[in-house]
Scaffold this motif. Structure first.
Motif, PDB file in Angstrom:
ATOM      1  N   TYR A 284       0.841  -1.204   0.000  1.00  0.00           N
ATOM      2  CA  TYR A 284       0.000   0.000   0.000  1.00  0.00           C
ATOM      3  C   TYR A 284       0.877   1.256   0.000  1.00  0.00           C
ATOM      4  O   TYR A 284       0.562   2.238  -0.660  1.00  0.00           O
TER       5      TYR A 284
ATOM      6  N   GLU B 151      -2.543   9.378   5.149  1.00  0.00           N
ATOM      7  CA  GLU B 151      -3.706   8.986   4.345  1.00  0.00           C
ATOM      8  C   GLU B 151      -3.864   7.472   4.219  1.00  0.00           C
ATOM      9  O   GLU B 151      -4.958   6.991   3.957  1.00  0.00           O
ATOM     10  N   ILE B 152      -2.760   6.751   4.338  1.00  0.00           N
ATOM     11  CA  ILE B 152      -2.829   5.313   4.079  1.00  0.00           C
ATOM     12  C   ILE B 152      -2.524   4.513   5.347  1.00  0.00           C
ATOM     13  O   ILE B 152      -3.344   3.728   5.815  1.00  0.00           O
TER      14      ILE B 152
ATOM     15  N   PRO C 230      -4.873   5.332   8.786  1.00  0.00           N
ATOM     16  CA  PRO C 230      -6.247   4.799   8.732  1.00  0.00           C
ATOM     17  C   PRO C 230      -6.291   3.277   8.755  1.00  0.00           C
ATOM     18  O   PRO C 230      -7.190   2.694   9.354  1.00  0.00           O
ATOM     19  N   ILE C 231      -5.298   2.628   8.140  1.00  0.00           N
ATOM     20  CA  ILE C 231      -5.348   1.161   8.071  1.00  0.00           C
ATOM     21  C   ILE C 231      -4.975   0.533   9.411  1.00  0.00           C
ATOM     22  O   ILE C 231      -5.548  -0.481   9.807  1.00  0.00           O
TER      23      ILE C 231
ATOM     24  N   VAL D 195       2.490  12.133   3.726  1.00  0.00           N
ATOM     25  CA  VAL D 195       1.110  11.975   3.242  1.00  0.00           C
ATOM     26  C   VAL D 195       0.722  10.506   3.259  1.00  0.00           C
ATOM     27  O   VAL D 195      -0.402  10.151   3.628  1.00  0.00           O
TER      28      VAL D 195
ATOM     29  N   ALA E 258       1.060   4.097  -2.823  1.00  0.00           N
ATOM     30  CA  ALA E 258       0.867   5.518  -2.539  1.00  0.00           C
ATOM     31  C   ALA E 258       2.032   6.337  -3.095  1.00  0.00           C
ATOM     32  O   ALA E 258       1.828   7.376  -3.730  1.00  0.00           O
TER      33      ALA E 258
END
Lengths: 308, 352
Positions: free
Chosen positions: A206, A223-224, A227-228, A219, A210
Motif C-alpha cells: 500500500y 492517508e494510508i 487509517p489502516i 502523506v 501511494a
C-alpha cells in the motif's frame, strides 16, 4: 402458522443442541458472574448504602455518597446546597493526566512498534521480549525507581548539571510531568503490543502504491498507514488511557497534593477508619459510567464512519 | 519514435547475490514492451527499479532522456499496476482511482469527474462507492488499472497483473489491455512469466534469465529466430538436436542431421563444431518416403486442435511432432516408421 409449516429450525438452535452446549457454557457464565457481575453489582449497591464509621457499611439506603460528590452543603451540612467542584476538578485533572500519558505512549510506542514490525521476522520476537522484560518487575518498585532517577540529586539531574546544561536541579518530583512520566512508563507496552500487531499485518505494498501515485512519506503515513492501522492504535490508547485514569501508584509516589487523581481518591476511601466505602464506590461508579459513555460514543461514531 | 526508457548497463546486487548483471535495453515511446522470464530472472526487480522501489546498484535508467535512478518513486512520472493490486482497503473505488490526481493537487471537482471517466473506461461506474473488498478479482484488477492510468503517466508499469485471474478472464483482459494501450498511446512495460501473454500482446519482448537479457525482439522474432537454447526452449515447445556443423557463412549453416542427411538453415552462430539445432514440432511434417530424418511413432497424445506425436529418431534422440487434428488427418499407428521433413527455413542453429 405453527401448524402449517414443518419445523425448520436449524439444528444449531434446537433443544438437543441446547442440552449439549448449555452445560459446556457454564464455566464461562460462572467466570462472568463471579468476576464481572458480582463485583460491579456489589460496588453499585455499596454506593447507595450508609457509611459506617469504622470503615464498612450500614445496610441502609442512602444517597449521601453521590450528594457528597456533587453538592456542597457547608461544613455542618445545613447550608443551601451549591455545586461541589473539588471532586470534579480531580476527575478533570485525572482525565488530563491520563490523556497526556496516552499521547506520550503513542508518540513513543508507535515508532517503536513500527521499528519492531519492520525488522526481519525472526528477530521481532526478541525485540518484543525486550519490551516486556521491565514489566516483570513489580509496578511499585518500578515507580519508586523512577522517582530515584528524577529526584533533585538523582542521576538525571546530576548528569544534566554535570554536562553544564542546567545550573540547578530540575524540580521534577511532585509535578504533573512526573506523574505523566510515571503513567507513560507504567503502561507503554499496552500501547506497543496492539500497535505492533496492527503494523505487522499492514501490507507495505500500500505504501509503495501511494508513493507510486505521488504521495510523499508524510502523506502516505497520514492517508494510508494511519487509517489502516487505526484499530491497533485505538486499542492501544484504550489500554493505556483507562488504567491511567484510575492509577494511584504513580500519582501517590511521584506527585504531590496538587496532582491528586481519582485512583488515589478511591484508594483513600477504603483505607483504615478514615475511609468512606459508599463514597469510594460512588466515585468508582461515576468513573466507570464516564468511561462507558466515552466508549459508546466512540463505537457509534466509527460505526457511522465505516458505513459512509 | 523517441525512446521512453533507456536502461544502461544496470546492475542490481543484494549483498553477495547479483540479481541483474549489467542489463541494457531501450523501450520506445508508445510501445507495448514485455519483460518475460521464469521467476527469479530479475524481470520484477528491473520493473521495480524503473518505478523507484529498488535502488540501482550501478548503471543508469533514463526516462525520456532524464536519468531517474536517484529519484524517489513519488517524483517519477510512471505509475504501476501491482501484482496483487494493492488497492487501498479503506477507500472507495472512486477515491482509489482519484488518489493520484489528489496527490498531484487536482481540485476535488475535476478530480472526481476524471476518476469517474476512468471508471467508465473500465466499465465499473456502478461500483464507484464500493470498497475494494466488495469487488471480484477481475474488477479489482480493472480498478488498479484505472487508478494507475488516471494521472496520465508517460509510462505504465504492469507487474504480472493478470496472474491472479482465472483463464477466461485472463484471455479477455489480454485483448482489453492491448486495446487500452493502443487507445491511450501510453508506453506499457509488462512483466510476466507467461509466454502466451507475452506473445499475444507485445510489440517487443525481452526474454530474461538469471539476471541477463537473452534476446529482444518481436513475438515472431523470438519464436522463429531464437538466439540460444534458453530462448528456444522457454518460448513455446521445441526439439533441440545436437548436430555437427559442416560449414557456416553469412548467417546460414550446413548441418549434419542424426540420420546423416544434410540441411541448410539460418544460424545464430558462426563457429563450426557441435551445436544445438532447434526445430518447432509444428514445422515438421510426416511423409511416407525417406525424409530429412526417419523416426518411429511411440505415443500419440490427443490435444483437441492438434495431435502430438512422441517419436524416436533412428539415432536414438526424441522428437515431438504436432499435426493438425482435422477430418483428413491420417492418425499414424504406434510403431509406424515414418519420414520427417523439415519445412523450408524452419530449423535454426543456436549459438548455445
Amino acid at each position: 402458522m405453527a401448524g402449517m409449516v414443518p419445523d425448520q429450525t436449524p439444528a444449531t438452535s434446537g433443544d438437543g443442541y441446547r442440552r449439549v452446549v448449555g452445560p459446556l457454557l457454564l464455566p464461562t457464565w460462572a467466570m462472568i458472574g463471579i468476576f464481572l457481575v458480582v463485583p460491579v453489582a456489589l460496588m453499585a449497591v455499596y454506593s447507595f448504602l450508609t457509611k459506617e464509621f469504622r470503615g464498612g457499611v450500614d445496610w441502609q439506603f442512602s444517597l449521601a455518597a453521590y450528594d457528597q460528590f456533587f453538592l456542597n452543603r457547608g461544613l455542618f451540612g445545613d447550608e443551601p446546597p451549591v455545586m461541589e467542584w473539588t471532586y470534579i476538578t480531580i476527575f478533570w485533572r485525572s482525565i488530563w493526566q491520563a490523556a497526556v500519558a496516552t499521547a506520550l505512549c503513542l508518540a513513543i510506542g508507535f515508532p517503536t512498534a513500527w521499528f519492531i514490525a519492520t525488522r526481519p521476522a525472526n528477530t521481532r520476537g526478541i525485540w518484543l521480549f525486550l519490551i516486556t522484560i521491565p514489566y516483570w518487575v513489580n509496578l511499585l518498585i518500578r515507580t519508586v525507581s523512577l522517582k530515584f532517577l528524577i529526584r533533585d540529586n538523582g542521576p538525571l539531574n546530576e548528569a544534566l548539571m554535570g554536562a553544564g546544561l542546567i545550573d540547578g536541579p530540575l524540580p521534577l518530583v511532585n509535578t504533573n510531568l512526573a506523574v505523566q512520566l510515571g503513567l507513560f512508563y507504567s503502561y507503554l507496552p499496552f500501547m506497543v503490543l496492539p500497535v505492533y500487531a496492527a503494523v505487522e499485518r499492514y501490507n507495505f505494498a500500500y505504501s509503495e502504491a501511494a508513493a507510486d501515485l505521488y504521495a510523499s512519506r508524510w502523506v502516505t503515513l497520514r492517508e494510508i498507514v494511519l487509517p489502516i492501522v487505526k484499530p491497533g492504535i485505538v486499542a492501544g490508547c484504550l489500554l493505556v488511557f483507562i488504567p491511567s485514569l484510575g492509577a494511584f501508584l504513580a500519582p501517590d509516589l511521584l506527585g504531590g497534593a496538587k496532582t491528586f487523581m481519582i485512583g488515589s481518591l478511591i484508594d483513600e476511601q477504603f483505607k483504615g477508619s478514615l475511609g468512606n466505602w459508599p463514597f469510594g464506590a460512588a466515585v468508582s461508579m461515576i468513573l466507570m459510567t464516564l468511561v462507558m459513555i466515552a466508549l459508546l460514543v466512540y463505537a457509534r461514531s466509527t460505526a457511522k464512519g465505516g458505513a459512509a | 519514435m523517441s525512446d521512453a526508457i533507456d536502461i544502461r548497463r544496470v546492475v542490481k546486487r543484494y549483498g553477495t547475490f547479483t540479481a541483474l548483471h549489467g542489463v541494457s535495453l531501450t523501450i520506445r515511446d508508445n510501445e507495448f514492451f514485455t519483460l518475460l522470464g521464469p521467476s527469479g530472472c530479475g524481470k520484477t526487480t528491473l520493473l521495480r527499479m524503473i518505478a523507484g522501489f529498488e535502488d540501482v546498484t550501478q548503471g543508469e535508467i533514463l526516462l525520456f532522456g532524464q536519468n531517474i535512478a536517484g529519484l524517489e518513486p513519488d517524483h517519477r512520472p510512471v505509475n504501476t499496476v501491482f501484482q496483487n493490486y494493492a488497492l487501498f482497503p479503506h477507500m472507495s473505488v472512486l477515491d482509489n482511482v482519484a488518489f493520484g490526481l489528489k496527490m498531484k493537487g487536482m481540485a476535488a471537482g475535476p478530480r472526481r469527474a476524471r476518476a469517474g471517466k476512468m471508471l467508465e473506461m473500465v466499465h465499473l461506474s456502478a461500483f464507484a462507492d464500493r470498497l475494494p473488498a466488495q469487488l471480484s478479482g477481475g474488477q479489482q484488477q480493472r480498478v488498479a488499472l484505472a487508478r494507475a492510468l488516471a494521472p496520465e503517466p508517460r509510462v505504465l508499469l504492469l507487474d504480472e497483473p493478470l496472474s491472479a485471474l482465472d483463464l477466461k478472464l485472463r484471455q479477455a483482459m489480454r485483448v482489453e489491455l492491448k486495446q487500452l494501450q493502443e487507445d491511450t498511446g501510453i508506453t506499457f512495460i509488462f512483466v510476466t512469466h507467461d509466454q502466451e501473454e507475452a506473445l499475444t500482446m507485445s510489440d517487443r519482448i525481452a526474454v530474461m534469465s538469471a539476471g541477463h537479457v537473452q534476446q529482444i525482439g518481436s513475438a515472431r522474432d523470438i519464436y522463429e529466430a531464437p538466439v540460444n537454447r534458453f530462448v528456444a526452449d522457454f518460448i513455446g515447445e521445441t526439439n533441440l538436436l545436437e548436430v555437427e556443423v559442416a560449414s557456416v557463412q553469412a548467417g546460414m549453416a550446413r548441418v549434419v542431421l542424426p540420420g546423416g542427411q544434410q540441411v541448410t538453415c539460418p544460424s545464430a552462430t558462426d563457429t563450426l563444431g557441435r551445436h544445438a539445432l532447434s526445430i518447432r514440432p509444428e514445422r515438421l511434417s510426416l511423409i511416407a518416403a525417406e525424409g530429412d530424418m526417419t523416426a518411429t511413432v511411440e505415443r500419440v497424445v490427443y490435444l483437441g486442435t492438434d495431435l502430438q506425436l512422441l517419436m524416436r529418431l533412428d539415432g536414438g534422440a526424441d522428437m515431438q511432432v504436432r499435426i493438425q487434428n482435422s477430418a483428413r488427418t491420417d492418425v499414424p499407428q504406434i510403431g509406424a516408421r515414418l519420414g520427417l521433413r523439415i519445412e523450408e527455413g524452419a530449423a535454426r542453429l543456436l549459438a548455445d
